[in-house]
Scaffold this active site. Structure first.
Site, short mmCIF file in Angstrom:
data_model
loop_
_atom_site.label_atom_id
_atom_site.label_comp_id
_atom_site.label_asym_id
_atom_site.label_seq_id
_atom_site.Cartn_x
_atom_site.Cartn_y
_atom_site.Cartn_z
N ASP A 65 0.88 -1.16 0.00
CA ASP A 65 0.00 0.00 0.00
C ASP A 65 0.92 1.22 0.00
O ASP A 65 2.12 1.12 0.24
CB ASP A 65 -0.96 -0.02 1.20
CG ASP A 65 -2.18 0.88 0.94
OD1 ASP A 65 -2.11 1.72 0.03
OD2 ASP A 65 -3.18 0.76 1.67
C1 BGC Z 1 -4.90 3.38 -0.26
C2 BGC Z 1 -5.06 2.39 -1.38
C3 BGC Z 1 -4.86 3.08 -2.71
C4 BGC Z 1 -3.51 3.76 -2.72
C5 BGC Z 1 -3.18 4.46 -4.02
C6 BGC Z 1 -3.60 4.15 -0.36
O1 BGC Z 1 -3.51 5.13 0.60
O2 BGC Z 1 -4.98 2.73 0.99
O3 BGC Z 1 -6.31 1.78 -1.32
O4 BGC Z 1 -4.98 2.16 -3.75
O5 BGC Z 1 -3.46 4.71 -1.65
O6 BGC Z 1 -3.95 5.59 -4.19
#
Ligand code: BGC
Length: 703
Positions: free
Chosen positions: A253
């Site tokens: 993530d």
């Molecule tokens: C989120 C993800 C997301 C990623 C990219 C993160 O902060 O938890 O779900 O895909 O950002 O935007």
């Protein structure tokens, strides 16, 4: 009509849903060989480049990773997310929990297909969706991004989404695993035993990975049992690779997803996104020099990335054997109509006293529409799942357009509402917005223009904000008849006002066609057919304790209705519940043994006077078990749409393997010798049909 007719029933048909999913046709032996050949040509530096994102900010919505022109290796271009493509403008579908209320797996497949196509048209090749973290508690700020509190239902919807989207792009079910409290997500530890993990919190991930061949997986920020998910050998290696045979790559993530260099890579966190922090050259060199990491592990990460590039025949403008689609598919008429269909099927009618709904668009009827939310585009949170459509249908304008000769007047939230007595009926549009719930993004990571909107986070309290409650109460006190339309992405407690209003509909965050869909339901063009994918409790204390500052959260076998059943708390509105403008009978449960399971049939008939749909639900409970078993669990559902007086047979397949429990001591699934009760009906609290069986030394015996 026959029960095979897809327009009348959609009991889960895996083969039809899986159609066109590119991952399921991959020739793995060939890909292995080609990957080996490519890797043999690569330098250490080129391999390192494959295991990290390029830069913190996206380029036109796309997060780039890996790639090398000299080798003919295209870059990964990753795009959010669960309710549409977050790249430029795109079709804004209803949020996932809204679509979940349709219980319509074929619809979810088509939504996945459309989002995948738009992502590809925008130049993306990895879709950072679906979010399939189980909704442990409805206060979770990101509830709207996921499907439900039930693993079978979440798995069925996630499977359908992945299969649809993987016609065009790779998907990345997220966040693996147990990411279900937002405010402390970077630190908290989800405490869980092996049984709850396998039985409740992972089956839907398994279904997406094993069943749908999800090509990548995003790890979670939080810890599991004290170990960050991105460093968690049990999750990333033992379960994902060894048990499920996952061949794709795991990406972190964003920003704080990779917490370390050696531990993360060693555990199997293959790609650090969105940029090299922990996987930067100096960090890799240091870890290798210290003996904590070896080049073979770096190569393993690179290999998993390259494997999928080969498998998916990735080029600069090609993927999955297709040319990148033209941008004209973005927000094309078909996708906008699909967004409407999803919004229509997602709306849940919870109360309809005196059949105040549907309204008649007739001369002389006067309608008051109350509330500021009736005039704004309320599409959901403004975190990573935010989508920007070029236009949005809002409730007030859609009601005016659909009202025909009836008169419509709008009242803003702050005005005196005593005049409502003059109107035949009052529609109050109330609820939540991105300010109340959603992904919580630290300000430093926001785009400048989004900063002021970046509230979101968890809800400490499941009731509506005070001014929204006050609005409903002021309207109900003055109006002749009050219809409340609730917007929001999760359960809302209604006890303090529900008895004072005539009707309640949940319209969620309904996407760009949400207004028009709502008007169609209000005026009876369609009968509401959504059913709750979550339980709505009467009060907070009916659920497990909920503390949005918690750094350690205990997970057991009983989220959602499992908890309410066990503690014998009646829900305000139970999981699976919803009304329509017609009524369905479900009768004549016939259960027979077939190879490795049961064939269960019921007769469903539309006993009312209008066309409509219901969701038939099948649950299983055990008796005389030697372990603690959940009172009942959803094991099947089917959406049935019928004309008045029409009748069909609906069939469910129930496999023995779905009836097992996970014996943590033995480390294995076990089909226990005990009693089993198969129950069928139209909500988790309305299961009039039942069939009892016993499994023992003599096999299965009907009781
Ligand atoms: C989120 C993800 C997301 C990623 C990219 C993160 O902060 O938890 O779900 O895909 O950002 O935007």
């Amino acid at each position: 009509m026959s029960s095979e007719d897809p327009t009348t029933q959609q009991a889960f048909d895996e083969e039809a849903i899986a159609a066109g999913n590119f991952a399921l046709g991959i020739d793995h032996e060939k890909v292995e060989r080609e990957t080996d050949a490519l890797l043999a040509k690569m330098t250490a530096a080129q391999k390192r480049n494959e295991i990290r994102g390029l830069q913190p900010r996206p380029i036109d919505g796309l997060f780039h990773a890996g790639g090398d022109e000299s080798l003919g290796l295209a870059r990964w271009k990753m795009v959010d997310g669960p309710r549409g493509a977050r790249a430029g403008t795109a079709t804004a579908f209803p949020v996932a929990i809204a679509r979940a209320a349709s219980f319509d797996v074929d619809l979810e497949r088509r939504v996945g297909l459309a989002i995948g196509l738009e992502v590809a048209a925008r130049g993306g090749n990895v879709l950072l969706a679906p979010t399939i973290n189980l909704l442990r508690h409805p206060g979770w700020g990101r509830s709207q991004e996921t499907y439900s509190e039930d693993p079978h239902h979440t798995g069925a919807m996630g499977f359908a989404f992945v299969c649809g989207a993987q016609n065009f792009v790779l998907t990345s079910p997220k966040h693996f695993a147990l990411n279900n409290l937002e405010n402390t997500r970077f630190e908290l530890s989800a405490e869980i035993d092996l049984r709850a993990l396998r039985e409740v919190y992972l089956p839907h991930f398994r279904r997406c990975v094993v069943g749908a061949g999800a090509a990548s997986v995003m790890s979670a920020y939080n810890k599991m049992n004290g170990v960050y998910c991105g460093e968690n050998v049990e999750l990333l290696q033992t379960i994902l690779r060894e048990e499920w045979g996952f061949r794709g790559f795991v990406e972190s993530d964003w920003f704080l997803g990779a917490r370390s260099t050696a531990d993360s890579l060693n555990a199997g966190l293959d790609i650090e996104m969105p940029a090299p922090f922990r996987y930067a050259d100096d960090k890799l060199d240091e870890a290798v020099a210290k003996g904590d990491l070896d080049e073979a592990t770096i190569e393993r990460g690179a290999r998993r990335s390259i494997y999928q590039k080969v498998a998916w025949q990735l080029g600069e403008n090609e993927i999955a054997g297709k040319q990148r689609p033209d941008e004209s598919v973005v927000e094309c008429e078909e996708h906008v109509l699909l967004a409407r269909e999803a919004a229509l099927k997602s709306i849940v009618l919870l109360k309809n006293e005196g059949e105040v709904l549907p309204l008649e668009a007739r001369e002389g009827l006067s309608i008051a529409v109350v509330g500021d939310l009736a005039t704004i585009a309320n599409l959901g949170d403004r975190g990573s799942s935010m989508v920007t459509p070029s236009s949005v249908s809002k409730p007030l304008e859609a009601i005016v357009a659909a009202a025909g000769s009836a008169s419509v007047e709008h009242f803003e939230s702050h005005v005196d509402l005593s005049r409502l007595a003059e109107f035949d009926v009052t529609v109050v549009v109330a609820g939540l917005t991105y300010r109340d719930e959603g992904e919580f993004i630290p300000t430093a990571q926001q785009d400048a223009e989004e900063t002021e909107f970046a509230k979101g986070g968890d809800r400490a309290d499941l009731a509506l904000p005070l001014e929204q409650r006050d609005l409903i109460e002021r309207a109900a006190a003055a109006a002749q008849r009050t219809i409340v339309v609730l917007q929001g992405g999760s359960a809302i407690i209604m006890r303090d006002w529900i008895d004072r209003v005539d009707a309640v509909l949940i319209s969620w965050y309904g996407g760009q066609e949400g207004g028009r869909a709502l008007a169609q339901i209000l005026f009876g063009e369609q009968s509401p057919s959504g059913r709750l994918p979550i339980s709505i409790p009467r009060q907070m204390s009916d659920f497990m304790p909920w503390d949005v500052t918690s750094l350690s959260v205990h997970h057991d076998l009983r989220p959602g209705y499992r908890w309410l059943d066990h503690h014998q708390h009646a829900a305000e509105f139970p999981f699976g519940f919803g009304l329509g403008y017609t009524r369905f009978d479900v009768d004549d449960l016939r259960v027979e043994r077939v190879e490795r399971g049961f064939r269960c049939r019921v007769t469903v008939s539309n006993a009312g006077s209008r066309r409509g749909a219901t969701i038939v639900q099948l649950y299983v409970g055990q008796s005389q078990s030697r372990v603690d078993r959940v009172e009942k669990e959803l094991k099947g559902f089917g959406r049935v749409e019928l004309d008045p007086a029409e009748t069909i047979d609906l069939e469910f397949r129930l496999l023995d393997e779905d009836l097992r429990f996970y014996d943590a001591d033995a480390g294995a699934w076990e089909l226990e010798t005990c009693g089993y009760e198969i129950r069928v009906g139209q909500s988790s609290q309305d299961l009039p049909l039942s069939s009892r069986w016993r499994f023992g030394d003599a096999g299965w015996i009907a009781e």
